[in-house]
Design a protein around this motif. Structure first.
Motif, PDB file in Angstrom:
ATOM      1  N   SER B  50      43.703  53.012  28.260  1.00  0.00           N
ATOM      2  CA  SER B  50      44.709  51.982  28.028  1.00  0.00           C
ATOM      3  C   SER B  50      44.605  51.482  26.586  1.00  0.00           C
ATOM      4  O   SER B  50      43.894  52.080  25.759  1.00  0.00           O
ATOM      5  CB  SER B  50      44.557  50.824  29.012  1.00  0.00           C
ATOM      6  OG  SER B  50      45.702  49.997  28.979  1.00  0.00           O
ATOM      7  N   VAL B  70      37.920  58.648  33.210  1.00  0.00           N
ATOM      8  CA  VAL B  70      39.357  58.942  33.102  1.00  0.00           C
ATOM      9  C   VAL B  70      39.901  59.459  34.434  1.00  0.00           C
ATOM     10  O   VAL B  70      40.985  59.062  34.868  1.00  0.00           O
ATOM     11  CB  VAL B  70      39.629  59.946  31.955  1.00  0.00           C
ATOM     12  CG1 VAL B  70      41.042  60.494  32.020  1.00  0.00           C
ATOM     13  CG2 VAL B  70      39.395  59.261  30.616  1.00  0.00           C
ATOM     14  N   LYS B  71      39.117  60.297  35.079  1.00  0.00           N
ATOM     15  CA  LYS B  71      39.548  60.800  36.391  1.00  0.00           C
ATOM     16  C   LYS B  71      39.694  59.617  37.361  1.00  0.00           C
ATOM     17  O   LYS B  71      40.678  59.526  38.112  1.00  0.00           O
ATOM     18  CB  LYS B  71      38.523  61.806  36.922  1.00  0.00           C
ATOM     19  CG  LYS B  71      38.996  62.543  38.157  1.00  0.00           C
ATOM     20  CD  LYS B  71      37.952  63.529  38.660  1.00  0.00           C
ATOM     21  CE  LYS B  71      38.379  64.113  39.999  1.00  0.00           C
ATOM     22  NZ  LYS B  71      37.307  64.877  40.632  1.00  0.00           N
ATOM     23  N   ARG B  74      42.834  57.481  36.504  1.00  0.00           N
ATOM     24  CA  ARG B  74      44.137  58.100  36.777  1.00  0.00           C
ATOM     25  C   ARG B  74      44.368  58.395  38.252  1.00  0.00           C
ATOM     26  O   ARG B  74      45.470  58.769  38.650  1.00  0.00           O
ATOM     27  CB  ARG B  74      44.291  59.366  35.919  1.00  0.00           C
ATOM     28  CG  ARG B  74      44.308  58.995  34.440  1.00  0.00           C
ATOM     29  CD  ARG B  74      44.651  60.145  33.539  1.00  0.00           C
ATOM     30  NE  ARG B  74      44.541  59.737  32.123  1.00  0.00           N
ATOM     31  CZ  ARG B  74      44.651  60.553  31.115  1.00  0.00           C
ATOM     32  NH1 ARG B  74      44.878  61.831  31.324  1.00  0.00           N
ATOM     33  NH2 ARG B  74      44.540  60.110  29.858  1.00  0.00           N
ATOM     34  N   HIS B  79      37.554  50.807  42.125  1.00  0.00           N
ATOM     35  CA  HIS B  79      37.052  49.641  42.872  1.00  0.00           C
ATOM     36  C   HIS B  79      35.991  50.059  43.869  1.00  0.00           C
ATOM     37  O   HIS B  79      36.301  50.137  45.073  1.00  0.00           O
ATOM     38  CB  HIS B  79      38.200  48.906  43.570  1.00  0.00           C
ATOM     39  CG  HIS B  79      39.170  48.300  42.622  1.00  0.00           C
ATOM     40  ND1 HIS B  79      40.304  48.959  42.194  1.00  0.00           N
ATOM     41  CD2 HIS B  79      39.158  47.101  41.978  1.00  0.00           C
ATOM     42  CE1 HIS B  79      40.964  48.174  41.346  1.00  0.00           C
ATOM     43  NE2 HIS B  79      40.302  47.045  41.193  1.00  0.00           N
ATOM     44  N   VAL B 158      35.300  38.621  35.477  1.00  0.00           N
ATOM     45  CA  VAL B 158      35.951  39.730  36.175  1.00  0.00           C
ATOM     46  C   VAL B 158      34.978  40.469  37.101  1.00  0.00           C
ATOM     47  O   VAL B 158      35.114  41.668  37.350  1.00  0.00           O
ATOM     48  CB  VAL B 158      36.613  40.727  35.178  1.00  0.00           C
ATOM     49  CG1 VAL B 158      37.892  40.126  34.624  1.00  0.00           C
ATOM     50  CG2 VAL B 158      35.662  41.105  34.055  1.00  0.00           C
ATOM     51  N   ASN B 161      36.469  42.438  39.734  1.00  0.00           N
ATOM     52  CA  ASN B 161      37.163  43.654  39.294  1.00  0.00           C
ATOM     53  C   ASN B 161      36.124  44.664  38.790  1.00  0.00           C
ATOM     54  O   ASN B 161      36.384  45.406  37.845  1.00  0.00           O
ATOM     55  CB  ASN B 161      38.196  43.316  38.213  1.00  0.00           C
ATOM     56  CG  ASN B 161      39.180  44.452  37.968  1.00  0.00           C
ATOM     57  OD1 ASN B 161      39.653  45.100  38.906  1.00  0.00           O
ATOM     58  ND2 ASN B 161      39.478  44.716  36.702  1.00  0.00           N
ATOM     59  N   PHE B 165      37.494  44.317  32.390  1.00  0.00           N
ATOM     60  CA  PHE B 165      38.728  43.615  32.013  1.00  0.00           C
ATOM     61  C   PHE B 165      39.946  44.541  32.026  1.00  0.00           C
ATOM     62  O   PHE B 165      41.050  44.135  32.351  1.00  0.00           O
ATOM     63  CB  PHE B 165      38.592  43.017  30.603  1.00  0.00           C
ATOM     64  CG  PHE B 165      37.731  41.777  30.564  1.00  0.00           C
ATOM     65  CD1 PHE B 165      38.184  40.575  31.082  1.00  0.00           C
ATOM     66  CD2 PHE B 165      36.458  41.817  30.004  1.00  0.00           C
ATOM     67  CE1 PHE B 165      37.387  39.425  31.057  1.00  0.00           C
ATOM     68  CE2 PHE B 165      35.657  40.672  29.967  1.00  0.00           C
ATOM     69  CZ  PHE B 165      36.119  39.477  30.496  1.00  0.00           C
ATOM     70  N   THR B 166      39.745  45.783  31.641  1.00  0.00           N
ATOM     71  CA  THR B 166      40.857  46.712  31.427  1.00  0.00           C
ATOM     72  C   THR B 166      41.551  47.125  32.717  1.00  0.00           C
ATOM     73  O   THR B 166      40.896  47.519  33.683  1.00  0.00           O
ATOM     74  CB  THR B 166      40.365  47.982  30.712  1.00  0.00           C
ATOM     75  OG1 THR B 166      39.812  47.606  29.454  1.00  0.00           O
ATOM     76  CG2 THR B 166      41.480  48.990  30.515  1.00  0.00           C
ATOM     77  N   THR B 167      42.876  47.083  32.720  1.00  0.00           N
ATOM     78  CA  THR B 167      43.678  47.710  33.768  1.00  0.00           C
ATOM     79  C   THR B 167      44.169  49.049  33.218  1.00  0.00           C
ATOM     80  O   THR B 167      44.833  49.076  32.177  1.00  0.00           O
ATOM     81  CB  THR B 167      44.904  46.830  34.114  1.00  0.00           C
ATOM     82  OG1 THR B 167      44.446  45.518  34.463  1.00  0.00           O
ATOM     83  CG2 THR B 167      45.694  47.424  35.267  1.00  0.00           C
ATOM     84  N   ALA B 169      46.267  52.075  32.085  1.00  0.00           N
ATOM     85  CA  ALA B 169      47.711  52.266  31.893  1.00  0.00           C
ATOM     86  C   ALA B 169      48.223  53.303  32.886  1.00  0.00           C
ATOM     87  O   ALA B 169      47.505  54.220  33.258  1.00  0.00           O
ATOM     88  CB  ALA B 169      47.989  52.744  30.466  1.00  0.00           C
ATOM     89  N   ILE B 170      49.472  53.115  33.296  1.00  0.00           N
ATOM     90  CA  ILE B 170      50.078  54.049  34.249  1.00  0.00           C
ATOM     91  C   ILE B 170      50.796  55.165  33.497  1.00  0.00           C
ATOM     92  O   ILE B 170      51.666  54.896  32.648  1.00  0.00           O
ATOM     93  CB  ILE B 170      51.046  53.317  35.188  1.00  0.00           C
ATOM     94  CG1 ILE B 170      50.230  52.350  36.076  1.00  0.00           C
ATOM     95  CG2 ILE B 170      51.844  54.289  36.045  1.00  0.00           C
ATOM     96  CD1 ILE B 170      51.069  51.315  36.785  1.00  0.00           C
TER      97      ILE B 170
END
Lengths: 172, 172
Positions: B50, B70-71, B74, B79, B158, B161, B165-167, B169-170
């Motif tokens: 992201s 990364v896997k 994506r 979680h 967080v 989570n 912090f990072t969500t 990217a889609i």
């Protein structure tokens, strides 16, 4: 035969290291652009060149490159970019980062757009071929094969920077 | 023997494809962090997870990950993030993009910071090991081996989570 087996084992180790790349490289289901350009295989796994946050249209971008482009970007060899370079810009609507409310992050995916450098092949459009695929369904942008004139029109502002808006980020 | 030669040729082709990765993977000259963590080899060539623009401290960030991370990113398997994941955040001072004055882009490089996931090894810091290398000279951050308490303190916000912090990217 032992020697042959050793080589075979070595090849298998090498191949297993490439698994992630090949597993996600199938972009062939995506329709080609109206000018014939195809969505590059494996572009989501390309290395990063830079990023940007466009405050004029509320989008954020990650700029990726194929190996030729990344090597050029990281060695300052971008005036002009070498033939074979492909730049890929991933664009999202901006959103507030869920876990850090004073950060802007990628929200809904908008499109992926590409510039393909080849002085001869794309002479008519400044040495670059242009294509864009829109949305999560990656629909080719443009009505007919001349859609890239719109790209060129905007990019003419950076003609003296080899038609490229992006400044490569500086890494250590 | 012909068969052996074919395999040799195949290996050479594979190896030549890996040249860029290996050519820029020598991070061994950089001093380890005070807690012993080493700057990951080849991190600048990792795939992207992201990006963000922190409007509170005027920095922009690109978040990269090793193959495991990364896997996970994506496929939504974050979680928690799997053991072996490494997240790398590249941070720059924000600047106006030279060729598009309403875009914010990476300026001076600030630091590269990393989170290494291992439930057992880093149990004392929430399952993640932390390290940061500052500036273009990549000086390890922190005065002693306990510097990561500062990281944990901030990341506690967080905790739910998996301390991240990072969500991601889609992508399409």
């Amino acid at each position: 035969m032992n020697y042959t087996k050793q080589i075979q084992t070595f090849c298998l180790i090498l191949l297993s290291g490439l698994t992630l790349n090949t597993a996600v490289s199938a972009e062939s289901h995506v329709e080609a652009a109206k000018n014939g350009l195809k969505l590059p295989d494996n572009y989501k796994n390309w290395k990063v060149i830079s990023q940007s946050h466009r405050i004029d249209n509320h989008t954020v971008r990650i700029i990726l490159g194929n190996n030729i482009a990344v090597k050029a970007a990281r060695t300052g060899d971008t005036h002009p970019w070498p033939n074979g370079s492909i730049l890929g810009k991933m664009v999202w609507k901006q959103k507030i980062e869920e876990y850090w409310p004073t950060a802007i992050a990628p929200g809904k995916f908008v499109h992926a757009e590409f510039m393909f450098k080849n002085n001869k092949k794309y002479k008519g459009t400044g040495g670059w071929g242009y294509a864009r695929w829109v949305g999560m369904k990656q629909k080719p942008y443009g009505k007919d094969r001349n859609f890239a004139q719109e790209c060129v029109s905007c990019h003419t502002a950076v003609k003296d920077n080899d038609w490229v808006f992006t400044t490569p980020a500086i890494f250590p």
